[in-house]
Design a protein around this motif. Structure first.
Motif, mmCIF file in Angstrom:
data_model
loop_
_atom_site.group_PDB
_atom_site.id
_atom_site.type_symbol
_atom_site.label_atom_id
_atom_site.label_comp_id
_atom_site.label_asym_id
_atom_site.label_seq_id
_atom_site.Cartn_x
_atom_site.Cartn_y
_atom_site.Cartn_z
ATOM 1 N N ALA A 144 6.709 -2.588 -2.826
ATOM 2 C CA ALA A 144 6.607 -1.157 -2.540
ATOM 3 C C ALA A 144 7.963 -0.473 -2.725
ATOM 4 C CB ALA A 144 6.081 -0.935 -1.128
ATOM 5 N N ALA A 145 9.021 -1.094 -2.211
ATOM 6 C CA ALA A 145 10.360 -0.514 -2.330
ATOM 7 C C ALA A 145 10.796 -0.444 -3.789
ATOM 8 C CB ALA A 145 11.354 -1.329 -1.509
ATOM 9 N N GLU A 146 10.546 -1.516 -4.548
ATOM 10 C CA GLU A 146 10.965 -1.536 -5.945
ATOM 11 C C GLU A 146 10.174 -0.527 -6.772
ATOM 12 O OE1 GLU A 146 12.829 -2.278 -9.477
ATOM 13 O OE2 GLU A 146 13.457 -2.853 -7.448
ATOM 14 N N LEU A 147 8.886 -0.415 -6.500
ATOM 15 C CA LEU A 147 8.068 0.544 -7.249
ATOM 16 C C LEU A 147 8.491 1.980 -6.956
ATOM 17 C CD1 LEU A 147 4.655 -1.265 -6.814
ATOM 18 C CD2 LEU A 147 5.811 -0.855 -8.998
ATOM 19 N N ARG A 148 8.851 2.264 -5.723
ATOM 20 C CA ARG A 148 9.363 3.595 -5.395
ATOM 21 C C ARG A 148 10.668 3.859 -6.129
ATOM 22 N NH1 ARG A 148 7.725 2.506 0.748
ATOM 23 N NH2 ARG A 148 5.732 3.637 0.825
ATOM 24 N N ALA A 149 11.525 2.835 -6.184
ATOM 25 C CA ALA A 149 12.805 2.990 -6.875
ATOM 26 C C ALA A 149 12.594 3.261 -8.361
ATOM 27 C CB ALA A 149 13.654 1.733 -6.676
ATOM 28 N N ARG A 150 11.494 2.776 -8.904
ATOM 29 C CA ARG A 150 11.197 2.996 -10.314
ATOM 30 C C ARG A 150 10.484 4.324 -10.572
ATOM 31 N NH1 ARG A 150 9.125 -2.914 -12.680
ATOM 32 N NH2 ARG A 150 10.882 -4.152 -11.875
ATOM 33 N N GLY A 151 10.248 5.079 -9.511
ATOM 34 C CA GLY A 151 9.673 6.405 -9.681
ATOM 35 C C GLY A 151 8.179 6.500 -9.485
ATOM 36 N N TRP A 202 6.162 -9.864 0.030
ATOM 37 C CA TRP A 202 6.057 -9.355 -1.337
ATOM 38 C C TRP A 202 5.512 -7.932 -1.391
ATOM 39 C CZ3 TRP A 202 1.179 -8.030 -3.040
ATOM 40 C CH2 TRP A 202 0.085 -8.623 -2.403
ATOM 41 N N MET A 203 4.653 -7.554 -0.441
ATOM 42 C CA MET A 203 4.155 -6.180 -0.447
ATOM 43 C C MET A 203 5.280 -5.194 -0.167
ATOM 44 S SD MET A 203 0.375 -5.797 1.221
ATOM 45 C CE MET A 203 -1.042 -6.031 0.158
ATOM 46 N N ARG A 204 6.066 -5.486 0.852
ATOM 47 C CA ARG A 204 7.153 -4.573 1.230
ATOM 48 C C ARG A 204 8.212 -4.500 0.131
ATOM 49 N NH1 ARG A 204 9.870 -4.019 7.177
ATOM 50 N NH2 ARG A 204 11.702 -2.803 6.609
ATOM 51 N N LEU A 205 8.568 -5.659 -0.417
ATOM 52 C CA LEU A 205 9.554 -5.674 -1.489
ATOM 53 C C LEU A 205 9.048 -4.942 -2.724
ATOM 54 C CD1 LEU A 205 10.777 -9.383 -1.223
ATOM 55 C CD2 LEU A 205 12.006 -7.333 -0.479
ATOM 56 N N ARG A 215 2.371 -6.807 9.946
ATOM 57 C CA ARG A 215 3.105 -5.607 10.364
ATOM 58 C C ARG A 215 4.173 -5.245 9.331
ATOM 59 N NH1 ARG A 215 1.216 -7.673 15.094
ATOM 60 N NH2 ARG A 215 0.492 -6.143 16.634
ATOM 61 N N ARG A 216 3.847 -5.454 8.084
ATOM 62 C CA ARG A 216 4.725 -5.119 6.964
ATOM 63 C C ARG A 216 6.128 -5.711 7.153
ATOM 64 N NH1 ARG A 216 3.917 1.287 6.811
ATOM 65 N NH2 ARG A 216 4.691 0.942 8.910
#
Length: 198
Positions: free
Chosen positions: A24-31, A19-22, A13-14
């Protein structure tokens, strides 16, 4: 800017700290553009529902601007992607697909709540269809994965690839200590499989 799809596995449930959730958040922060859908009924997944959502998410990726189209699947999510490849549910191929801890079909067939026929690793169309829908396919697993008692090597002839073994990685789960994964973020940027092991 990459386009990245995360496919979680059974009972997932994410959760916070995974590691997937972390990632995903970091990749979004990187644009980057990130798709991280919650698949329905993760405790009792229904294959047709998971396949339909996978198809929709992949199609939305095709509609969005960006560079590479990447899928990162974990555990039962790897089976979800492979069934998608077998069923031609995608409109356009992925540039890269990473299968993390693909489970042994003998294990999933014995697990209560997982519906549908187990993945047939002897299916002669599995490797051709996987190549059709992924320009680059990588499979990785731990050497002590409880969901892979026969080892990730069972996927070598099935997918016609050389899987990468991570010593002591378990099932790449939160319980196994898989939170932040810098190597995965590096792999997104470089595409080099050796970067995963860091």
């Amino acid at each position: 800017m990459q386009k990245i799809l995360f496919l979680h596995g059974w009972t997932n449930r994410r959760p916070e700290g995974h590691w997937m959730r972390l990632s995903a958040a970091e990749l979004r922060a990187r644009g980057h553009q990130v798709w991280y859908p919650q698949f329905p009924d993760p405790d009792t997944p229904k294959p047709h529902e998971w396949q339909d959502l996978l198809r929709q998410e992949s199609n939305m990726m095709d509609e969005a601007p960006g560079e590479s189209k990447i899928c990162i699947a974990h555990s039962l999510g790897t089976i979800n992607w492979l069934y998608g490849a077998l069923g031609d549910v995608f409109q356009k191929p992925f540039d890269r697909v990473l299968l993390v801890a693909p489970p042994d079909p003998q294990m999933t067939s014995e697990s209560p709540g997982i519906e549908g026929e187990p993945m047939d690793l002897a299916n002669p169309m599995l490797a051709p269809q996987a190549r059709k829908w992924s320009r680059s396919l990588t499979a990785i697993a731990g050497d002590n994965d409880r969901w892979l008692p026969r080892g990730v090597e069972i996927y070598k002839p099935a997918l016609e690839i050389e899987p990468i073994v991570f010593p002591g990685a378990g099932h790449f789960s939160l319980d196994d200590g898989w939170g932040e994964w810098p190597g995965l973020l590096k792999w997104i940027e470089t595409g080099r499989d050796q970067d995963l092991i860091s």
